[in-house]
Structures are given as C-alpha cells and as structure tokens.
Design a protein around this motif. Structure first.
Motif, PDB file in Angstrom:
ATOM      1  N   ARG A   2      -2.454  10.376 -10.396  1.00  0.00           N
ATOM      2  CA  ARG A   2      -2.279   8.992  -9.938  1.00  0.00           C
ATOM      3  C   ARG A   2      -0.880   8.789  -9.382  1.00  0.00           C
ATOM      4  N   TYR A   3       0.108   9.409 -10.009  1.00  0.00           N
ATOM      5  CA  TYR A   3       1.477   9.298  -9.510  1.00  0.00           C
ATOM      6  C   TYR A   3       1.595   9.925  -8.126  1.00  0.00           C
ATOM      7  N   ALA A  18       0.310   7.566  -5.684  1.00  0.00           N
ATOM      8  CA  ALA A  18       1.216   6.412  -5.612  1.00  0.00           C
ATOM      9  C   ALA A  18       2.448   6.758  -4.779  1.00  0.00           C
ATOM     10  N   ASN A  61       3.531   4.751  -1.276  1.00  0.00           N
ATOM     11  CA  ASN A  61       4.813   4.071  -1.082  1.00  0.00           C
ATOM     12  C   ASN A  61       5.786   4.579  -2.131  1.00  0.00           C
ATOM     13  N   GLU A 113       9.030   4.327  -2.476  1.00  0.00           N
ATOM     14  CA  GLU A 113      10.056   3.419  -2.975  1.00  0.00           C
ATOM     15  C   GLU A 113       9.468   2.444  -4.004  1.00  0.00           C
ATOM     16  N   ALA A 114       8.275   1.917  -3.694  1.00  0.00           N
ATOM     17  CA  ALA A 114       7.643   1.001  -4.649  1.00  0.00           C
ATOM     18  C   ALA A 114       7.315   1.741  -5.941  1.00  0.00           C
ATOM     19  N   LEU A 125      10.466   2.019  -7.926  1.00  0.00           N
ATOM     20  CA  LEU A 125      10.824   0.723  -8.515  1.00  0.00           C
ATOM     21  C   LEU A 125       9.849   0.298  -9.600  1.00  0.00           C
ATOM     22  N   SER A 126       8.727   1.029  -9.734  1.00  0.00           N
ATOM     23  CA  SER A 126       7.800   0.746 -10.825  1.00  0.00           C
ATOM     24  C   SER A 126       8.188   1.535 -12.064  1.00  0.00           C
ATOM     25  N   GLY A 127       9.263   2.308 -11.969  1.00  0.00           N
ATOM     26  CA  GLY A 127       9.719   3.055 -13.129  1.00  0.00           C
ATOM     27  C   GLY A 127       9.123   4.448 -13.246  1.00  0.00           C
ATOM     28  N   VAL A 128       8.631   5.001 -12.121  1.00  0.00           N
ATOM     29  CA  VAL A 128       8.078   6.354 -12.136  1.00  0.00           C
ATOM     30  C   VAL A 128       9.149   7.320 -11.650  1.00  0.00           C
ATOM     31  N   VAL A 130      13.049   0.002 -17.000  1.00  0.00           N
ATOM     32  CA  VAL A 130      11.729  -0.371 -17.524  1.00  0.00           C
ATOM     33  C   VAL A 130      11.623   0.052 -18.990  1.00  0.00           C
ATOM     34  N   MET A 156      11.688  -5.650 -12.775  1.00  0.00           N
ATOM     35  CA  MET A 156      12.073  -6.442 -11.609  1.00  0.00           C
ATOM     36  C   MET A 156      10.954  -6.484 -10.583  1.00  0.00           C
ATOM     37  N   GLY A 177       7.256  -3.329  -3.099  1.00  0.00           N
ATOM     38  CA  GLY A 177       6.410  -3.820  -4.180  1.00  0.00           C
ATOM     39  C   GLY A 177       5.064  -3.145  -4.294  1.00  0.00           C
ATOM     40  N   THR A 217      -1.235  -0.957 -12.900  1.00  0.00           N
ATOM     41  CA  THR A 217      -1.013  -0.135 -14.091  1.00  0.00           C
ATOM     42  C   THR A 217      -0.054   1.024 -13.874  1.00  0.00           C
ATOM     43  N   VAL A 218       0.508   1.153 -12.658  1.00  0.00           N
ATOM     44  CA  VAL A 218       1.290   2.359 -12.372  1.00  0.00           C
ATOM     45  C   VAL A 218       2.509   2.494 -13.286  1.00  0.00           C
ATOM     46  N   SER A 219       3.051   1.367 -13.741  1.00  0.00           N
ATOM     47  CA  SER A 219       4.239   1.431 -14.604  1.00  0.00           C
ATOM     48  C   SER A 219       3.904   1.825 -16.044  1.00  0.00           C
ATOM     49  N   LYS A 234       2.064  -5.978 -12.563  1.00  0.00           N
ATOM     50  CA  LYS A 234       2.610  -4.626 -12.750  1.00  0.00           C
ATOM     51  C   LYS A 234       3.886  -4.681 -13.584  1.00  0.00           C
ATOM     52  N   MET A 235       4.725  -5.676 -13.307  1.00  0.00           N
ATOM     53  CA  MET A 235       6.008  -5.744 -13.999  1.00  0.00           C
ATOM     54  C   MET A 235       5.939  -6.532 -15.304  1.00  0.00           C
TER      55      MET A 235
END
Lengths: 390, 510
Positions: free
Chosen positions: A261-262, A265, A269, A271-272, A275-278, B337, B343, B352, B364-366, B419-420
């Motif tokens: 999935r990563y 992802a 994108n 950068e997104a 920023l999602s913490g991956v 996170v 954020m 985003g 759910t990616v985070s 997500k956040m």
C-alpha cells in the motif's frame, strides 16, 4: 443500444484490463496458430503442448524481472540495471557451483542475498542520496556488466551440477502439477467466499452470485487447461512454477500488505505520503531491494537453463521487463500497475518472439514489430482509460 | 483629452457565474504611483490580469483607455508593446539562463540570425546602470542572485520593454528590509522620470510612502479612491475590512486545559534565499482543548512556522518544541505523527491527497500498521474504521474505494482531515483548512474542529480568512513579516485590530 453496449463493453475492459490483455494473447496465438498450420500433418506448430511449455519457460525469466519491476515503476522509479545484475548474479552462481563446487543450497542463498544487497544499494543511492534512479541504474547497468566480465574472464563457465540444472530445465511430475492446480483452485474459491462475507458484513457492494460463479468457473477452466496441456508434454517447468508462486506472493504483497500500500501511495503522491508520516525513503529503498532479489532468481534460472554461466546473460533483460510492465498497463507516472498485468505483458512479448522465430521471421523484423507493439499497447491503454497526457 | 495615462472604468469579470470583479475603476496619471489595496482574494490580481490581457479583451466587461485610446489587447505581447509591464509576485525568471538572457528573453538581440551576446551583455549592463546597480554580472546565471536582486533584474527587463506603466504585485513579499529600501527608492526615481506605477501590497507603510493615490477594493467591488495625503494607514484598513460577519460558525463551549505544546524561539530561513529569515524568533504556547488561530497576510511566514513544528519544513530552522513538558526532536513528519502532532497541509492537491488511490485508503495511510498483522492488512478492520470515519465526517462518496480525485474539494478535504485525525493526535495543525471548500462543507469542518477541541485536542489553525479566524479561535496569534505581532484573546476582537497588527500598525496586546 449499440452505443451503450459499446460503452459498457469499454467500461468492462477498462475495469478488467487483464481480460483485455488475455484477449490480445488469444488473438496473437490464433494468428500464429493459423500461420504455422501445416496442411500435411493437419497440426499447427505453434499450438502444441511442447511449444506452449517452451514459450512459458522463455517468458519465466522476463516474468521474474517484470514482477518486481512493476513495484519499481509504480513507486515512480525505474531500474535499468537488472539485465546486467541478472548476468552478474548468474555468473556468480556459476562460479560458486562449477569452480568452487559449493552445495546448491549455499549457492542459492548466497546469490539471493547478494542480489538483495546490490538492489538495496541502488535504492539507497536513489532514496537517501537523491540521485535519480535513471542515472543510478544506468551506472549500475555498466558497472554490473563490467563486473561479470571481470569475474568470468569473459568466458562461459560450465557445466553446472545436475541439481542446479534441474532448476532451469526440470519439470514437475504430473500428479504434483494436478495437486497444485486443485489446491490453487480451492484457495481461490475460499478467498472469494471470504471476501464476499467481509464485504457483506460491512455493507459494501458485492458482485452478483452469477457473476462470481462465472468468474471462478472461468479461472478454474484456465487453471485446469493450463495444467492439462503442460502435463500432456512433460509437466510444469520448474521456473514456471517459481514464477507462478512469485505471482501469487507479489499480488498479495501489492494489494494486502502495508508495504504494498505504501508503494502505491508513494507512486500516487510521494510528498503527500511523506506528510502522512510514512518513511518514503525506506519504502523506495526496499522496492529496489526486492528488484535485486528477483534479479537473483532470474540469474539463477538463466544459468540453470543454459547449464552454464555466460558473460552476456541477461543482456537487454531490463528493457524486456520494462516493456512487459507497460504493455501490462503499468503507468509511467507511477501509482498504477499490477503484477498479473506485467506477467501477461511478458507473455505477449514471449509469444511474439516464439511465434516469429518459428515462422523464420528475420531478427531485425522481430525487433521492429516488438517495438511497434509496445508503443501501440500503451496507446491503446491511454485511449481506453481516457487518460490523455496533459 | 484627459490627463490620465490609464483609465479603467466599470471593469467586471466573472468566473463560472461568480463575479470576481464588479464595476472597478482605476485611473493612473503619468508620473503617479497608485497603491492598490485589498484583502486576500479581494480581486487585485484579477484586475491586473485584466489590464495586462492575461484575460484577453472580450472576456470581461468595461473599458480600458490607454494614452487617450481604447485598449483592446488580446495578449500580453500587445499590452507590453503598449508599455504596460507587470511584475508578478512569483518571479518569472529562468534560473539557469544568464541575467542578460533573462532580460532579453523573447526579444533577443541578434546579428545574422545568431544571438549577439556582446551586444546583449553591454545593453544589460547599461539597463542595470540606469537602476544604479553595478554589482550584477549580466553573463552569470540568474540563480546566483538573491530574490531581491532578481526583482531588480525583472525591473531592468521592464525598462528594456520601454515600460510606461509598471505594475508591481507584492514586490517586497520575498525581500529583505535592505532590498525593499532599494526598490522603493528606485520607484521614486521612476516617478520623477514620468513613469506611472501601480503598487499592490499588503504592507501599508510602503504604500503610504510611495503612493500618491490609493484605491481600495473589497470582494471585487470598488470601495474608494482617495489621495494618500487624505488617508492614514488605519483608514485604509477600515476600508479594506468593512465587511459584516454572518453567523457561519457553530461555536460550542469547550474546556481549555493546561499548556500542552510549548514552542520557543522558532526561526526559519527561506528555502531559496537562505539569507532571508521568514520566521523570526516566534514563541507561543498552546493549551489542551484550545483552538489557536494564526492570522496574518499571505507570505507572512505562517505556513513555514507550522510546517517546522510538523517536521516538514525544507529550509533551515532552529528553536525548541516541547509537548507535555518533554522536548521533542522532530526531524520528519513521521516523528511528528508518532509524537502526537498531525498537520493538514495548505495545498491539498500537492501535499494532501493521493489522487489515484481510493478515498478509504487515503484516510488510513497514516495508521496502516494499526490494522496489520505480520505485515498483512486486515481489511475488515480497516474497512470498519473507514466506514466509521465516512459517517462521522459525512464524506459523500459512492464507494470508499473510488479514487479520491473524483470527489468534490470539500469531501477531499474531509478525507484528508480524517487521515490526520485517525492517528489520534494531541495537537492538530490545520493550514487553511477550508480553502477551496464549499460553504456546507466549511460548516461541517468547523463543527468537527469544535468536536475535537471538546475531546481535549489542541488545534492550531492557520487561516487567511479573517472571519474564520475570529469565528473559530479561542485565541489569535498574528504573524507579520515572520514576527509575532500580536497574541489576542478572542473576546470582542475586531478584524481591524487583527489586520492592523498583521500589517504592523496595531499595539501589541497581551
């Protein structure tokens, strides 16, 4: 009526790209079947169990590379070094086996480890040092080819041990092939039932029972036909079995694991995703590690098939793998692609090679036609998904 | 014949039926500088795009008279030929071409079909000398020079086009104080030579210094045009704001607890211009359950400040951040996170969403690892969480597996919020949370912010919409030119007070 019919057919194809690709395979086979028809014997040279077995064996090596290349391209990167890496790892395997006389298990483990490490190194240069993967792996292409020439001294190393040879040239006994086929089908049915159950539980739309049964029946017929044809010759070739296992594992990895999935992802994108913490860099590095591992499998299969390590093994292999991915619907811009699509892409390429060779088409024509098919396939993909480049 | 060089009368322009400009007037004499003022999104840039024919004649209503004749330009080339040159907020330089090549881009000096570099470099030196600049080498690539120098090169380019009217759109937003000084002096010289100028800026002290006349627009309508001599900066602010607040904000009482986040002495330097500080020594505290609004003008350094807290800022920065008394070492968004800081970024499309990934999988990616056993995602658990969020946030989607790009802006934003929120942060940073979102979705997002605050989440919200800041926040921080200009408790706080602080006029409240 016809327009809506045409539209829904197009929609069906764009949602089930794999079906469209299989139709293309069927058309190619039918064409070669007709062209190689011999009126005297009443048979067609292309459409025999023996040739089918050969064809699959030919595609197995490209398929192994393509299965991992999908992940690389989906992540938005490229790996041009895998053909040379295959050659290097195949050469190392031959040296360990022939010159040093290592046991088979030791040779395989060492080569797989070496492949993964070299792949991870490519990935580290790309992800952590920020060197574009095109450049890193173009450099790797030259360096790995140089290394194999140096290691082998430019000569063919043979003969490899019989156990090693079996990896590339052996067949599975018929009963075992049948058992595998039945096991696979039961597994697929179980998974389909499980998925339906889960989707119903969460009030998600499910396919109608008729469509589901039809789908499973079609897959069942395909699997059964596949094994019966191969068993009518000598059985399932070992590299083809390896490829099928890879197909299963990698499909699960792509759809069902956190890592998979990563990868999608990151390709959609980066950068997104960051920023999602991956940890985007780690994901990219691991993708290259996986590519290196599959280059090792392909290198072992190549050496075993030729029963020798040759310095030119795998030459141009990266281009076949990349072309297979694109024919199989992987997007150049990343984020889209499937393992099964790439393997069917490899099957199309191998069918063209095999059929045209059988017809005695000159090599130069073979290359021209393959090149045209690649461009045409990607164009059709763009048209069918309505995704013109901006 | 009027004595005006430029007369724009009754300019109206619509986008998809929404009026962006409605009957605007703008008049400029030769040798005069007109200050054009208005809040973010008031229509200043749109008006200048009408004038410079970015929106060609015929796509707008009204009349433009230039030098006594009606102007019906359909391309920027035509307006530039007439002598109207616009210098945009974002500099339009090709970084790897030389200074001279940039100045003459599109009008290269040639000799027998080949570029005459000697002539171009000589002419460039001449143009720069007219600006009293002697330390720029026209043969060097533009990337060698700072933003301020590049701005001057842009002006040299305008001179080469024989500009009679120079439009400067927020020219100093990326400049240091010294660079700003040079620019303002230069504009005064131009005025003395008879060149006309339209100066668009949020920095009213600059406008007060160089403008002869000020035109204020608000929400696309013309508010007034007066000589600067009759105006004060406070009067301009009143003209700019003067908008009624409607009850769009579903305020709910929520308890505010102890300090949870403590940011000390945060400074950031520009990514492309590392000598320029974009955030200068900002310190603030955030309490449990508190909604802290960060107001300021575009380019004030708010996004840089909050992305530093989240570990996402790409330039150099310093300062300390403590969460619940413990100093944090955040080097990446992943660290943030994990520490409990999330954020929602400003640019939804760029930062985003994962456009071709399904809505559910975007959400759910985070937190994928939460649903995983041995690396395999347990789909039923994940789907249950997705369904719950879709219902809670009222996300309108036919299927949670539809690509997120196929949803409306408001629903995309809700998914990014989900997500956040799933990592259950203790501090949630929202950077322009309602940008490009329709009114209905806005209302729901506000409700969500209050619901979060009720559960004790500390919310840090950057917003350029003043009513939003005042309607949502418990406390408002005002950032101006990278500095903390105000820290107001949101009680009887007026837009004028906040805007005055943002521009640098107001008193500093406790």
């Amino acid at each position: 009526m016809t327009t809506t019919g045409g539209k829904s057919f197009r929609k069906f194809l764009s949602e089930n790209k794999i079906v469209a690709l299989l139709v293309v395979v069927a058309l190619i086979w039918a064409l070669f079947g007709i062209l190689t028809y011999d009126a005297d014997t009443g048979t067609s040279g292309f459409l025999t169990a023996r040739n089918f077995s050969n064809l699959l064996r030919q595609m197995a090596i490209t398929g192994m590379l393509a299965a991992a290349m999908v992940f690389v391209i989906v992540a938005g990167e490229i790996d041009l070094s895998v053909g040379s890496l295959l050659g290097l790892l195949g050469g190392v395997a031959a040296i360990l086996d022939v010159v040093l006389g290592w046991p088979l298990a030791g040779t395989i483990a060492t080569v797989l480890l070496l492949g993964a490490v070299l792949g991870l190194f490519n990935g580290w240069l790309t992800a952590y040092l920020g060197i574009p993967s095109f450049i890193v792996t173009l450099g790797g292409q030259l360096a790995f080819r140089g290394a194999v020439l140096g290691l082998t001294g430019g000569i063919t190393i043979s003969p490899v041990s019989p156990g090693f040879k079996y990896l590339g040239q052996g067949y599975l006994p018929g009963w075992l092939g049948n058992a595998c086929a039945i096991g696979l089908f039961v597994l697929l049915v179980a998974m389909a039932l499980l998925t339906r159950g889960k989707r119903t539980k969460h009030n998600l739309p499910v396919a109608t029972p008729v469509a589901e049964v039809a789908r499973l029946a079609a897959i069942g017929a395909l699997v059964l036909g596949f094994v019966l044809v191969l068993n009518s010759y000598q059985g399932i070739p070992v590299p083809v079995l390896v490829l099928l296992v890879v197909l299963g594992l990698f499909t699960v990895m792509a759809k069902g694991t956190v890592f998979g999935r990563y990868v999608y992802a990151v390709g959609s994108n980066a950068e997104a995703t960051r920023l999602s913490g991956v940890n985007v860099n780690l994901v990219k590095m691991l993708v290259f590690g996986l590519m290196g591992l599959m280059a090792a499998f392909a290198g072992l299969a190549t050496t075993a098939r030729l029963a020798a390590g040759t310095p030119s093994a795998g030459f141009g292999g990266e281009l076949d793998a990349i072309a297979s991915c694109f024919i199989g619907g992987t997007s150049m811009r990343g984020g889209v692609g499937s393992v099964i699509g790439a393997l069917v892409g490899a099957l199309i390429m191998a069918s063209l090679d095999n059929g045209m060779s059988m017809l005695g088409v000159d090599t130069f024509w073979q290359q021209i036609i393959k090149g045209m098919i690649l461009v045409l396939a990607v164009y059709l993909d763009i048209v069918s998904s309505g995704n013109k480049r901006a | 014949m009027s004595d005006y060089l430029l007369e724009m009368t009754g300019i109206s322009k619509s986008f998809n039926g929404v009026k962006a400009l409605d009957g605007i007037h703008l008049k400029v004499r030769a040798g005069e500088c007109v200050g054009l003022c208005g809040e973010n999104g008031a229509g200043k840039s749109t008006l200048m795009k009408v004038l410079s024919a970015v929106y060609p004649y015929g796509t707008w209503e009204g009349k433009i008279v230039w030098d006594g004749q009606e102007l019906k330009a359909t391309s920027i080339r035509e307006t530039e030929k007439a002598g109207i040159v616009i210098i945009h907020q974002e500099l339009m330089m090709v970084p790897h071409l030389s200074v001279a090549e940039n100045i003459f881009l599109g009008s290269e000096i040639t000799s027998h079909g080949f570029i005459d570099y000697d002539a171009m470099n000589a002419r460039a030196t001449e143009l720069l000398a007219q600006l009293d600049i002697h330390d720029i080498n026209p043969a060097l690539p533009v990337y060698n020079y700072s933003g301020g120098k590049q701005q001057l090169i842009e002006i040299a380019k305008a001179l080469n086009k024989n500009a009679r009217l120079l439009i400067l759109d927020e020219p100093t937003s990326a400049l240091t104080a010294a660079e700003t000084r040079t620019l303002l002096n230069l504009i005064k010289q131009f005025k003395a030579r008879g060149m006309a100028c339209v100066y668009i800026s949020h920095k009213l002290d600059e406008v007060a210094e160089i403008a002869d006349t000020v035109t204020v627009i608000r929400d696309g309508t013309h508010i007034g045009t007066r000589p600067m001599a009759e105006l004060t900066t406070d009067a301009i602010i009143t003209m700019m704001v003067g908008r009624e607040m409607k009850n769009l904000f579903p305020r709910e009482e929520h308890a505010i607890g102890e300090v949870i986040l403590d940011a000390r002495n945060i400074s950031c330097w520009d990514v492309t211009n590392p000598n320029r500080k974009v955030v200068n020594n900002v310190s603030f505290e955030l309490r449990r359950g508190e909604i802290l609004g960060i107001a300021g003008l575009v380019g004030a350094g708010r996004t840089e400040l909050v992305s530093t807290l989240f570990g996402a800022y790409r330039g150099a920065y310093e300062g300390t951040v403590s969460l619940e008394g413990k100093e944090l070492k955040i080097r990446s968004p992943r660290d943030a996170v994990r520490a409990g800081i999330c954020m929602v970024p400003e640019d939804r499309k760029r930062d985003g969403i994962l456009p071709i990934v399904g809505v559910g999988h975007n959400m759910t990616v985070s937190v994928l690892n939460r649903f995983a056993g041995l690396g395999l995602v347990k789909e039923e658990d994940e789907l249950a969480a997705i369904q719950q969020e879709i219902i809670r946030l009222k996300i309108k989607t036919a299927d949670p597996m539809l690509p997120i790009a196929s949803l409306s802006g408001g629903n995309q934003q809700k998914a990014v919020l989900a997500k956040m929120m799933l990592p259950e942060p203790r501090v949630l940073i929202l950077d322009e949370p309602t940008r490009g979102v329709d009114v209905g979705a806005k209302y729901e997002i506000y409700k969500l912010i209050f619901a979060l605050a009720k559960t004790g989440v500390a919310v840090l919200m950057v917003s350029s919409e003043m009513p939003e800041v005042l309607g949502i926040s418990d406390r408002v921080l005002v950032i101006g030119e990278g500095e903390l200009r105000g820290n107001f408790v949101n009680e009887n706080l007026s837009q004028e007070q906040v805007l005055a602080a943002a521009i640098g006029q107001g008193s500093r409240a406790a």
